[in-house]
Motif scaffolding. Structure first.
Motif, short mmCIF file in Angstrom:
data_model
loop_
_atom_site.label_atom_id
_atom_site.label_comp_id
_atom_site.label_asym_id
_atom_site.label_seq_id
_atom_site.Cartn_x
_atom_site.Cartn_y
_atom_site.Cartn_z
N TRP A 149 -11.01 8.24 -0.13
CA TRP A 149 -10.08 7.40 0.62
C TRP A 149 -10.61 7.11 2.01
N GLU B 91 1.70 6.42 -7.08
CA GLU B 91 0.58 7.22 -7.59
C GLU B 91 0.84 8.71 -7.46
N SER C 223 -4.11 0.36 -9.10
CA SER C 223 -3.40 1.61 -8.84
C SER C 223 -3.39 2.53 -10.05
N THR D 5 0.93 3.86 -3.13
CA THR D 5 0.49 5.22 -2.84
C THR D 5 1.55 6.23 -3.27
N THR E 185 -6.88 2.36 -3.49
CA THR E 185 -7.94 2.04 -2.53
C THR E 185 -9.11 1.30 -3.17
N ASP F 111 -7.99 3.80 -8.07
CA ASP F 111 -6.64 3.91 -7.54
C ASP F 111 -6.42 2.79 -6.55
N PHE G 290 0.83 -1.20 0.00
CA PHE G 290 0.00 0.00 0.00
C PHE G 290 0.87 1.26 0.00
N LYS H 115 -10.27 13.33 -3.45
CA LYS H 115 -9.57 12.14 -2.97
C LYS H 115 -9.83 11.86 -1.49
#
Length: 277
Positions: free
Chosen positions: A43, A27, A178, A24, A131, A129, A20, A39
């Protein structure tokens, strides 16, 4: 058995945090697409669902899949307990066959209306993405757990195979959802070995024929073998619309309480309307 279950949980948690964090950061440094919604609330809701699902599983099914594996082992249930198979081969084949089970589970969650009601929560995300790869309705999580448990018992999968499979499935789900930039040449080679973000993003298109393609989460071979593979989205990766035609309201799609209620309040059938670009 308790020690083994706790060790497996620690391995899964450690791998989750590591993957993760990497995705992240990737990204942030090299995004593939611009996000269309805010976002922070997305999230918060998506990760809130992860916490809810994790606590629910821990409370209601504390022994998890690893516990099921040790139970099957103690009872000599399953194919690999009946055959004289080298341990390494049992592990390898179990991981591959469990991935095949997940492919067909995914197909069924699209084709069976009752199952689609819960899976549409995953597809209702208006962006894609890292998440999104964790965003599954709690009831879908329990249904999936049951399917995997049956497969593990029938196979007699070794505990190492189950832990490896769970770690790989979780990691590749975060990777292929992602929003990361990957060189096209690398993607073309890599998608023969693993489902890449560009390959899986097609599956999150609002176009129904694209939603019903590229079902693989980990291994990409099943889509090619069963002719559900689609190389690229019709509108291109930068122009495609993410989500479902019938769920375009950000409040409905991206708030935790709405996400939990969606299977019971939303018509699961696709509409003929195209969302506004």
């Amino acid at each position: 058995m308790t020690t083994q279950i706790e060790s497996a949980a620690a391995i899964r948690l450690g791998s989750f945090v590591a993957v993760f964090a990497v995705m992240t950061l990737w990204e942030l440094l090299a995004p593939r697409r611009s996000l269309s919604t805010s976002k922070t609330p997305r999230w918060g809701s998506n990760l809130g669902l992860v916490v809810l699902n994790t606590l629910s599983l821990r409370f209601l099914v504390p022994m998890g899949l690893v516990g099921v594996t040790y139970l099957a082992q103690s009872k000599d249930w399953g194919l690999f307990h009946w055959l004289e198979t080298p341990y390494w081969l049992a592990v390898l084949v179990s991981v591959i066959l469990l991935d095949l089970v997940i492919y067909w589970q995914h197909v069924l969650f699209h084709l069976v209306p009752f199952l689609w009601r819960f899976h549409l929560v995953h597809h209702a995300d208006l962006d894609i993405d890292v998440t999104t790869g964790l965003r599954f309705h709690t009831i879908e999580i329990f249904l999936s757990l049951g399917i995997k448990a049956v497969a593990i018992v029938l196979l007699g999968a070794p505990p190492v195979a189950v832990v490896a499979f769970e770690v790989l499935l979780n990691a590749t789900s975060m990777f292929n959802h992602s929003n990361v930039q990957l060189a096209l040449g690398i993607d073309a080679v890599l998608r023969w070995l693993v489902v890449t973000p560009d390959m899986h993003r097609v599956h999150h298109s609002w176009r129904e024929r694209e939603t019903n393609s590229n079902y693989g989460f980990n291994l990409p071979w099943w889509d090619r073998l069963f002719r559900t593979y689609r190389a690229q989205p019709q509108d291109g990766h930068l122009g495609m619309t993410i989500g479902l035609k019938q769920i375009r309201d950000e409040q409905q799609a991206e708030r935790l309480h709405w996400m939990l209620a969606l299977p019971f309040t939303t018509d699961p059938s696709p509409t003929s309307e195209e969302p506004q670009e």
